[in-house]
Design a protein around this motif. Structure first.
Motif, mmCIF file in Angstrom:
data_model
loop_
_atom_site.group_PDB
_atom_site.id
_atom_site.type_symbol
_atom_site.label_atom_id
_atom_site.label_comp_id
_atom_site.label_asym_id
_atom_site.label_seq_id
_atom_site.Cartn_x
_atom_site.Cartn_y
_atom_site.Cartn_z
ATOM 1 N N GLY A 155 21.958 -7.797 -33.984
ATOM 2 C CA GLY A 155 21.015 -8.736 -33.402
ATOM 3 C C GLY A 155 21.349 -9.178 -31.999
ATOM 4 N N VAL A 156 22.245 -8.448 -31.317
ATOM 5 C CA VAL A 156 22.624 -8.781 -29.939
ATOM 6 C C VAL A 156 21.488 -8.461 -28.968
ATOM 7 C CG1 VAL A 156 24.213 -8.266 -28.041
ATOM 8 C CG2 VAL A 156 25.074 -8.422 -30.386
ATOM 9 N N TYR A 157 20.900 -7.290 -29.121
ATOM 10 C CA TYR A 157 19.870 -6.836 -28.184
ATOM 11 C C TYR A 157 18.473 -7.212 -28.664
ATOM 12 C CZ TYR A 157 23.359 -3.702 -26.034
ATOM 13 O OH TYR A 157 24.452 -3.172 -25.396
ATOM 14 N N ALA A 158 17.687 -7.740 -27.745
ATOM 15 C CA ALA A 158 16.282 -8.004 -28.011
ATOM 16 C C ALA A 158 15.471 -6.728 -27.847
ATOM 17 C CB ALA A 158 15.751 -9.081 -27.057
ATOM 18 N N ARG A 159 15.900 -5.888 -26.891
ATOM 19 C CA ARG A 159 15.180 -4.628 -26.620
ATOM 20 C C ARG A 159 16.055 -3.730 -25.755
ATOM 21 N NH1 ARG A 159 12.571 -8.308 -25.377
ATOM 22 N NH2 ARG A 159 12.673 -9.460 -23.476
ATOM 23 N N SER A 160 15.761 -2.433 -25.839
ATOM 24 C CA SER A 160 16.446 -1.443 -25.003
ATOM 25 C C SER A 160 15.403 -0.547 -24.364
ATOM 26 C CB SER A 160 17.404 -0.587 -25.835
ATOM 27 O OG SER A 160 18.489 -1.353 -26.285
ATOM 28 N N THR A 161 15.653 -0.205 -23.108
ATOM 29 C CA THR A 161 14.795 0.702 -22.360
ATOM 30 C C THR A 161 15.612 1.936 -22.021
ATOM 31 O OG1 THR A 161 13.596 -1.166 -21.405
ATOM 32 C CG2 THR A 161 13.401 0.959 -20.274
ATOM 33 N N VAL A 162 15.059 3.109 -22.302
ATOM 34 C CA VAL A 162 15.746 4.370 -22.023
ATOM 35 C C VAL A 162 14.885 5.167 -21.051
ATOM 36 C CG1 VAL A 162 16.682 6.487 -23.018
ATOM 37 C CG2 VAL A 162 16.751 4.358 -24.345
ATOM 38 N N LYS A 163 15.502 5.605 -19.947
ATOM 39 C CA LYS A 163 14.793 6.388 -18.932
ATOM 40 C C LYS A 163 15.703 7.473 -18.396
ATOM 41 C CE LYS A 163 11.745 2.757 -17.308
ATOM 42 N NZ LYS A 163 11.116 2.154 -16.137
ATOM 43 N N PRO A 164 15.118 8.593 -17.951
ATOM 44 C CA PRO A 164 15.930 9.621 -17.296
ATOM 45 C C PRO A 164 16.577 9.041 -16.042
ATOM 46 C CG PRO A 164 13.740 10.467 -17.808
ATOM 47 C CD PRO A 164 13.718 8.992 -18.065
ATOM 48 N N TYR A 165 17.767 9.574 -15.719
ATOM 49 C CA TYR A 165 18.529 9.093 -14.567
ATOM 50 C C TYR A 165 19.060 10.295 -13.808
ATOM 51 C CZ TYR A 165 22.198 6.721 -11.900
ATOM 52 O OH TYR A 165 22.994 6.243 -10.894
ATOM 53 N N LYS A 166 18.892 10.272 -12.502
ATOM 54 C CA LYS A 166 19.395 11.354 -11.656
ATOM 55 C C LYS A 166 20.546 10.841 -10.813
ATOM 56 C CE LYS A 166 18.210 14.700 -8.190
ATOM 57 N NZ LYS A 166 17.211 15.445 -7.477
ATOM 58 N N VAL A 167 21.684 11.480 -10.933
ATOM 59 C CA VAL A 167 22.850 11.116 -10.136
ATOM 60 C C VAL A 167 22.668 11.698 -8.730
ATOM 61 C CG1 VAL A 167 25.342 11.312 -9.892
ATOM 62 C CG2 VAL A 167 24.339 11.135 -12.171
ATOM 63 N N VAL A 168 22.711 10.847 -7.713
ATOM 64 C CA VAL A 168 22.587 11.296 -6.326
ATOM 65 C C VAL A 168 23.904 11.058 -5.581
ATOM 66 C CG1 VAL A 168 21.363 10.963 -4.139
ATOM 67 C CG2 VAL A 168 20.107 10.913 -6.305
ATOM 68 N N LEU A 169 24.471 9.882 -5.727
ATOM 69 C CA LEU A 169 25.731 9.547 -5.074
ATOM 70 C C LEU A 169 26.662 8.931 -6.110
ATOM 71 C CD1 LEU A 169 24.391 7.931 -1.806
ATOM 72 C CD2 LEU A 169 25.483 10.153 -2.021
ATOM 73 N N PRO A 170 27.921 8.973 -5.997
ATOM 74 C CA PRO A 170 28.707 9.660 -4.996
ATOM 75 C C PRO A 170 28.786 11.135 -5.278
ATOM 76 C CG PRO A 170 30.172 8.511 -6.493
ATOM 77 C CD PRO A 170 28.746 8.234 -6.921
#
Length: 99
Positions: free
Chosen positions: A84-99
């Protein structure tokens, strides 16, 4: 591909976090051992050295998964969800650019 998992805490989540933390960290350690974890950590409620006492507003995990569905399933199985810690989670693709 990497995915960002942004999870938001319920109000006054610190006691719940403390109880579920070992199981939560165990899953993150497994991702790290597999070479799939880019970054992970909590989001302090305040920007000072008193963050642990003030609690947290959420967490961010950036890790490699085979698909968005796989990342979402992993996020949905987080011990912080069951506790019950999280009210909600959002998952999205992520692109590493730096470093």
């Amino acid at each position: 591909m990497y995915y960002m998992i942004y999870s938001e805490d319920v109000e006054n989540s610190l006691p719940l976090r403390k109880q579920a933390r070992p199981a939560h960290l165990e899953r993150l350690q497994l991702l790290k051992q597999q070479g799939r974890l880019l970054a992970a950590g909590p989001l302090p409620a305040v920007d000072s050295g008193d963050a642990p006492e003030a609690g947290f507003t959420g967490s961010l995990v950036i890790a490699e998964f085979s698909s968005l569905e796989d990342a979402q399933s992993w996020a949905d199985a987080d011990p912080y969800i069951a506790a019950g810690v999280y009210a909600r989670s959002t998952v999205k693709p992520y692109k590493v650019v730096l470093p």
